[in-house]
Design a protein around this motif. Structure first.
Motif: not given
Length: 126
Positions: A98-121
């Protein structure tokens, strides 16, 4: 007479430009700086569409942010690598498809935004 009018017009323009610059410097815009957690929450609640499956405290379709943070911290996991599709799921492998379908979104986020998501989580560890 034309020359005097042209000179007057040019002086008026220059004067207005100087006045505009003075006003701008008197009222500088205040820029608010977002913390990584704030940016992460903005992405989580917005273009990342993470909120559709994850809630801060409650398991819905996906695990809660609190559970994700706790497990990733305990196992030394890297949320950014997971969001990039480069790491195995640590929390609930049965929901991985189920989560793999969202990789189309998360993979294309800039690294800064991916790190920000990690910080938020990870901010949900408390």
């Amino acid at each position: 007479m034309k020359r005097i009018a042209i000179v007057f017009f040019i002086l008026t323009l220059v004067s207005c430009q100087n006045e505009k610059k003075e006003k701008e410097s008197l009222y500088p815009e205040t820029e608010t700086i977002q913390t990584p957690q704030q940016l992460g929450q903005e992405i989580f609640d917005g273009k990342g569409v993470c909120y559709t499956c994850h809630k801060p405290e409650t398991k819905t379709i996906g695990p809660s942010l609190k559970d994700i943070a706790k497990i990733y911290k305990a196992k030394g996991g890297n949320i950014v690598e997971f969001l990039q599709g480069d790491a195995e799921p640590l929390v609930d492998p049965s929901q991985f498809e189920v989560m793999k379908t969202n990789f189309a979104i998360t993979k294309n986020l800039p690294l800064e935004e991916q790190k920000a998501l990690e910080a938020y989580i990870l901010s949900h560890l408390n």
